[in-house]
Write a protein that holds these residues in place. Structure first.
Motif, PDB file in Angstrom:
ATOM      1  N   LEU A 195       0.956  -1.218  -0.074  1.00 24.66           N
ATOM      2  CA  LEU A 195      -0.076   0.059  -0.008  1.00 24.66           C
ATOM      3  C   LEU A 195       0.931   1.233   0.099  1.00 24.66           C
ATOM      4  O   LEU A 195       0.537   2.471  -0.852  1.00 24.66           O
ATOM      5  CB  LEU A 195      -0.919   0.185   1.138  1.00 24.66           C
ATOM      6  CG  LEU A 195      -1.906  -1.134   1.286  1.00 24.66           C
ATOM      7  CD1 LEU A 195      -2.925  -1.039   2.655  1.00 24.66           C
ATOM      8  CD2 LEU A 195      -2.955  -0.947   0.270  1.00 24.66           C
ATOM      9  N   ARG A 202       2.109   1.689  -3.483  1.00 27.58           N
ATOM     10  CA  ARG A 202       1.376   2.380  -4.388  1.00 27.58           C
ATOM     11  C   ARG A 202       0.760   3.795  -4.164  1.00 27.58           C
ATOM     12  O   ARG A 202       0.694   4.653  -4.904  1.00 27.58           O
ATOM     13  CB  ARG A 202      -0.113   1.638  -4.084  1.00 27.58           C
ATOM     14  CG  ARG A 202       0.045   0.150  -4.532  1.00 27.58           C
ATOM     15  CD  ARG A 202      -1.302  -0.801  -4.192  1.00 27.58           C
ATOM     16  NE  ARG A 202      -2.472   0.136  -4.503  1.00 27.58           N
ATOM     17  CZ  ARG A 202      -3.370  -0.107  -5.628  1.00 27.58           C
ATOM     18  NH1 ARG A 202      -2.687  -0.871  -6.763  1.00 27.58           N
ATOM     19  NH2 ARG A 202      -4.153   0.595  -5.958  1.00 27.58           N
ATOM     20  N   GLN A 237       1.392   6.797  -6.963  1.00 20.80           N
ATOM     21  CA  GLN A 237       0.144   7.341  -7.446  1.00 20.80           C
ATOM     22  C   GLN A 237       0.141   8.723  -8.153  1.00 20.80           C
ATOM     23  O   GLN A 237      -0.630   9.128  -8.524  1.00 20.80           O
ATOM     24  CB  GLN A 237      -0.977   7.289  -6.204  1.00 20.80           C
ATOM     25  CG  GLN A 237      -0.725   8.529  -5.175  1.00 20.80           C
ATOM     26  CD  GLN A 237      -1.934   8.569  -4.059  1.00 20.80           C
ATOM     27  OE1 GLN A 237      -2.552   7.525  -4.116  1.00 20.80           O
ATOM     28  NE2 GLN A 237      -1.650   9.259  -3.150  1.00 20.80           N
ATOM     29  N   HIS A 254      -9.069  -3.188 -10.635  1.00 21.81           N
ATOM     30  CA  HIS A 254      -9.013  -2.504  -9.364  1.00 21.81           C
ATOM     31  C   HIS A 254      -7.876  -2.759  -8.303  1.00 21.81           C
ATOM     32  O   HIS A 254      -7.461  -1.852  -7.500  1.00 21.81           O
ATOM     33  CB  HIS A 254     -10.233  -2.924  -8.503  1.00 21.81           C
ATOM     34  CG  HIS A 254     -11.376  -2.438  -9.249  1.00 21.81           C
ATOM     35  ND1 HIS A 254     -11.941  -1.311  -8.911  1.00 21.81           N
ATOM     36  CD2 HIS A 254     -12.476  -3.135  -9.787  1.00 21.81           C
ATOM     37  CE1 HIS A 254     -13.292  -1.103  -9.847  1.00 21.81           C
ATOM     38  NE2 HIS A 254     -13.375  -2.367 -10.156  1.00 21.81           N
ATOM     39  N   SER A 286      -5.445  -4.019  -5.351  1.00 25.10           N
ATOM     40  CA  SER A 286      -5.719  -3.996  -4.002  1.00 25.10           C
ATOM     41  C   SER A 286      -6.637  -3.188  -3.720  1.00 25.10           C
ATOM     42  O   SER A 286      -7.167  -3.481  -2.480  1.00 25.10           O
ATOM     43  CB  SER A 286      -4.388  -3.832  -3.114  1.00 25.10           C
ATOM     44  OG  SER A 286      -3.867  -2.542  -3.426  1.00 25.10           O
ATOM     45  N   ASP A 287      -7.041  -2.046  -4.406  1.00 25.10           N
ATOM     46  CA  ASP A 287      -8.045  -0.929  -3.866  1.00 25.10           C
ATOM     47  C   ASP A 287      -9.443  -1.923  -4.131  1.00 25.10           C
ATOM     48  O   ASP A 287     -10.282  -1.498  -3.360  1.00 25.10           O
ATOM     49  CB  ASP A 287      -8.329   0.059  -5.009  1.00 25.10           C
ATOM     50  CG  ASP A 287      -7.067   0.957  -4.694  1.00 25.10           C
ATOM     51  OD1 ASP A 287      -6.393   0.728  -3.682  1.00 25.10           O
ATOM     52  OD2 ASP A 287      -6.821   1.638  -5.486  1.00 25.10           O
TER      53      ASP A 287
END
Length: 465
Positions: free
Chosen positions: A254, A257, A261, A335, A337-338
């Motif tokens: 996470l 990411r 982003q 999608h 891991s979201d």
């Protein structure tokens, strides 16, 4: 809380090039396994300060020093570690060649420095030469002078050196931590200009934050990742797992990411991780009358290898567009891991009320159409009314990439057909004119084929199961 600081120094021979930015970032990330805050020493290419305050519950200074030395060793570096109450004493402790680890007891900094060379003091060459001409060789020699006389002759810089020689060092390279909140941070010198070196320190940052929370029987629920860019506002990014979790692999994914982003605002001089919200480190009470939902944290951990190999498209959702062509009626939206949290929280739909058994709709399952990535060219024999009566699908095309089509009919077979459904349009793009037929083999295999009205060629769009 008594302030304690560790100095970690990697001796680098004079004829050896200084470690590059990636190597220093990797070493900083390794040291974060033993200390919550790590910053570089400006005057040395491969030395770091580490905050060793409040470590009594982990075994004390000696244990922390050895953990720091072991962390550097695992990163491929043989380091010397010194721990003291001031920066000058901790740095001096790393100069002892006979000891890889040296701990100066609290309050013993002045006595420890008394026999150390004045070359340890961060002073100008001119002031160092002046002390040498006066016969001053050790910190104890300088401290034996009267402070007023030193200030009168050498000014404010001389008085500062006198205080440092006595262990009075006001320097503290760490920002004050957020009260009552788990945090960890690392700095870079020089700043890093890409996100790749940041990945080296993420594991250590997350491990430190999770360990601090674990001592209170808590786990991370929401994290704040701060990227410090010189001459710019701090770049803050939120990291929120689908469910509070202490799984370092999930949190690292996470955080990566969050970094990727959006582009960095500039070269990054520091990175910090703060647990803004905490969760209970215990299992949830399950409903005895309802099937348990999947654990989002466990799902995320299990899917990490899948994401690493196939990317975010490994977890996708079909979104209907309502287009008239089957190939454009729906699209897969990745999608990654979201999509784990919505998937884990979804509940099966309630079964619709059973219709009258006489209608014959009970205990039947809807057919799923499996569309091929690209339509396959096939051979079709038509009757006088141009209806497909025999289908020939070449054997080499009788499989998807890596996956066979189970129950696929033999290469040449007679068919039962239903159709046609004529579709045309899209003149504003490439234009389409097709005639779709549903075909069934003698074994019950159901497929969807179409004839291109422009080229008169036949294609297999997909099949039903």
């Amino acid at each position: 809380m008594t302030r304690r600081i560790a100095c970690i120094r990697v001796p680098v021979p004079a004829d050896t090039p200084a470690p590059d930015t990636a190597s220093r970032a990797a070493l900083a990330g390794a040291l974060l396994a033993a200390a919550p805050r790590v910053v570089p020493v400006r005057e040395y290419p491969c030395a770091f300060w580490a905050d060793a305050s409040g470590m009594a519950g982990l075994g004390g200074d000696e244990v922390v020093a050895r953990r720091l030395a072991e962390a550097a060793r695992q990163a491929g570096w043989e380091a010397r570690v010194g721990i003291a109450g001031t920066c000058i004493a901790a740095a001096a402790a790393t100069r002892e060649r006979r000891h890889d680890v040296r701990v100066v007891p609290p309050g013993g900094e002045a006595g420890y420095l008394r026999r150390r060379s004045l070359s340890l003091l961060p002073i100008t060459p001119d002031l160092r030469q002046s002390f040498y001409l006066l016969g001053l060789r050790t910190c104890g020699d300088l401290c034996a002078l009267v402070a007023a006389d030193v200030e009168l002759r050498f000014g404010a810089e001389g008085l500062r050196a006198w205080r440092l020689a006595g262990g009075d060092d006001p320097r503290w390279p760490f920002r004050p931590p957020e009260p009552g909140m788990a945090s960890a941070e690392a700095e870079f010198e020089p700043p890093v200009d890409s996100s790749e070196p940041l990945r080296f320190v993420l594991q250590g940052l997350i491990g430190q934050v999770a360990a601090q929370l674990a001592r209170r029987q808590r786990i991370p629920a929401r994290l704040r990742l701060t990227l410090r860019v010189p001459d710019a506002a701090e770049d803050e990014r939120e990291v929120r797992p689908a469910r509070p979790t202490a799984d370092v692999r999930v949190l690292a994914d996470l955080c990566r990411r969050a970094i990727d982003q959006r582009p960095l605002a500039g070269p990054v001089s520091g990175i910090a991780l703060l647990a803004e919200e905490e969760g209970a480190a215990r299992a949830d009470q399950l409903d005895a009358f309802q099937a348990p939902a999947p654990d989002p944290g466990a799902l995320h951990a299990a899917l990490l290898p899948v994401f690493a190999r196939w990317g975010a498209g490994a977890l996708s959702q079909a979104v209907l567009h309502g287009a008239h062509l089957p190939g454009e009626n729906a699209v897969w939206v990745a999608h990654g891991s979201d999509g784990i949290a919505p998937f884990a929280g979804a509940r099966p739909r309630a079964e619709p009320a059973a219709r009258d058994e006489a209608i014959g709709f009970r205990n039947t399952l809807p057919l799923c159409f499996r569309r091929l990535p690209e339509p396959l060219d096939i051979g079709v024999r038509e009757d006088p009314e141009r209806r497909p009566v025999q289908v020939d699908i070449p054997a080499g095309q009788n499989a998807l990439p890596g996956v066979g089509i189970e129950g696929f009919p033999p290469r040449l077979w007679k068919t039962v057909v239903q159709g046609p459904e004529r579709i045309s349009g899209g003149w504003w793009a490439q234009g389409e004119a097709r005639e779709y037929w549903r075909v069934e083999s003698p074994e019950g295999w159901l497929g969807l084929i179409y004839r291109d009205a422009v080229t008169a060629s036949w294609h297999l769009e997909g099949w039903f199961d």
